[in-house]
Design an enzyme around this catalytic site. Sequence first.
Site, PDB file in Angstrom:
ATOM      1  N   ASN A   1      32.123  31.060 -13.389  1.00  0.00           N
ATOM      2  CA  ASN A   1      31.820  29.837 -12.661  1.00  0.00           C
ATOM      3  C   ASN A   1      31.809  30.140 -11.172  1.00  0.00           C
ATOM      4  O   ASN A   1      32.122  31.261 -10.746  1.00  0.00           O
ATOM      5  CB  ASN A   1      32.855  28.747 -12.994  1.00  0.00           C
ATOM      6  CG  ASN A   1      32.236  27.367 -13.024  1.00  0.00           C
ATOM      7  OD1 ASN A   1      31.770  26.889 -12.010  1.00  0.00           O
ATOM      8  ND2 ASN A   1      32.239  26.734 -14.190  1.00  0.00           N
TER       9      ASN A   1
ATOM     10  N   PRO B   1      27.245  24.930 -16.951  1.00  0.00           N
ATOM     11  CA  PRO B   1      26.708  24.445 -15.667  1.00  0.00           C
ATOM     12  C   PRO B   1      27.814  23.943 -14.760  1.00  0.00           C
ATOM     13  O   PRO B   1      28.735  23.249 -15.197  1.00  0.00           O
ATOM     14  CB  PRO B   1      25.766  23.320 -16.106  1.00  0.00           C
ATOM     15  CG  PRO B   1      25.279  23.757 -17.446  1.00  0.00           C
ATOM     16  CD  PRO B   1      26.474  24.422 -18.092  1.00  0.00           C
ATOM     17  N   CYS B   2      27.714  24.312 -13.487  1.00  0.00           N
ATOM     18  CA  CYS B   2      28.854  24.151 -12.601  1.00  0.00           C
ATOM     19  C   CYS B   2      28.497  23.451 -11.300  1.00  0.00           C
ATOM     20  O   CYS B   2      29.183  23.598 -10.304  1.00  0.00           O
ATOM     21  CB  CYS B   2      29.431  25.533 -12.290  1.00  0.00           C
ATOM     22  SG  CYS B   2      28.158  26.733 -11.836  1.00  0.00           S
ATOM     23  N   GLN B   3      27.396  22.667 -11.291  1.00  0.00           N
ATOM     24  CA  GLN B   3      26.966  22.046 -10.042  1.00  0.00           C
ATOM     25  C   GLN B   3      28.049  21.175  -9.421  1.00  0.00           C
ATOM     26  O   GLN B   3      28.179  21.079  -8.212  1.00  0.00           O
ATOM     27  CB  GLN B   3      25.699  21.210 -10.280  1.00  0.00           C
ATOM     28  CG  GLN B   3      24.445  22.041 -10.483  1.00  0.00           C
ATOM     29  CD  GLN B   3      24.258  22.494 -11.930  1.00  0.00           C
ATOM     30  OE1 GLN B   3      25.174  22.447 -12.743  1.00  0.00           O
ATOM     31  NE2 GLN B   3      23.069  22.951 -12.253  1.00  0.00           N
TER      32      GLN B   3
END
Length: 399
Positions: free
Chosen positions: A118, A79-81
């Site tokens: 990503n 996850p790359c928020q």
Amino acid sequence: MAKTFIDLFSGAGGMSCGLEQAGFECVLGIDQDKASLETFKANHHHANIICGDLREIALEDIYEKIGNQTVDLICGGPPCQGFSTIGANDNGDKRNFLFFEFLRIVTALKPDYLIMENVTGLLSRNNEPTLSLILNSFVELGYTIEVRVLAAHHYGVPQARRRTIFLGNRFGVQNLYPEKQFKDSPKDSDNLPAARTVGWAFENLLTCQNTTFNHDIQTAQIPNELERKRIHHIPEGKGIRYQKDELTYLPLELRFNVDWENLREQRFRETKLKRLDRNAVSNTINTSRTTYYHPTENRYLTVREAAAIQSFPPEFIFKGSLTQQWRQIGNAVPPLLAKAIGEGILSLDEQKHQLEKTNSTQDISEIRAKAFTYKEKGPLTDIKEENNDDPEFVQLSLF
């Protein structure tokens, strides 16, 4: 025998779908979203699944699922928020450090190859410490690691979507990124076909054996009457971002009640009423079904139409609620992009013993300079988002 892989943070399985098209075999998908894994299982019949937070999944659980199978490749998109150029870009976001869970599994299984994807924001100056940590961690494990930004439309995806792709191998040779397969535009002089379009996706990726899945026109209707009236006046490929657009397309009674002179930069932050163009690539498909409109019909896209633009094959079925299906599609790696990456790895595998050994360490400034290259402007030294409609898309000549 086919090369095997495990997909961490698999989502619905866009990466797995493309790698299997390239010739790999998926043995395990892991994700904490139940609806995404339901979709994954429905389309990867021979793969096992584990539903849960990777931080809470023991290695014994993974060994139990894969048995004594060798794992040749591990892929995934932690996850790359916190890295996103759209979001807050918080490099202290705890989700960023799910990378360490990716690293934990790689350390235990020691695959010959790895893929980590990503958002492009990971290469911004603000995230340089994190990027250095990622690269150095893989080097310490014995991987030759490289990172580039790939543009999906260069590999047959009818969509302008860019992702940061890390590739690694344990053979000490340079990783093979896929060669560009499609042009940026018909004006390009190189001997490549033009990029595939929204029209191509609708003609080739909607129907399988006279059946179209996830294509409910009714749920794609626009419930708001004012919105329906407005979109009726928008031509294909157009939308409203500047006052001139509003004056050109909308009658007086349907115009937005805004003070254009006092808007920041005298424009909407994102284009409203954006119709797709059948003769062009789409903007980035995101997780919201109300972002873009059908090229000619007065409605939103269906799930199947969005999936086609992401290059999912027509037999790929999505499970869960409408909102869950859109989230799965918007978060997915386009399968045709993943296929091209997988083919590059298989090509490397055939040549690995003949290739020259290389230094496994890349300089950060060199990575950034090579990752983004403007036409006729030379290399970028940082990321700059310039597209009118999508903060994640830049008009670039990319790898």
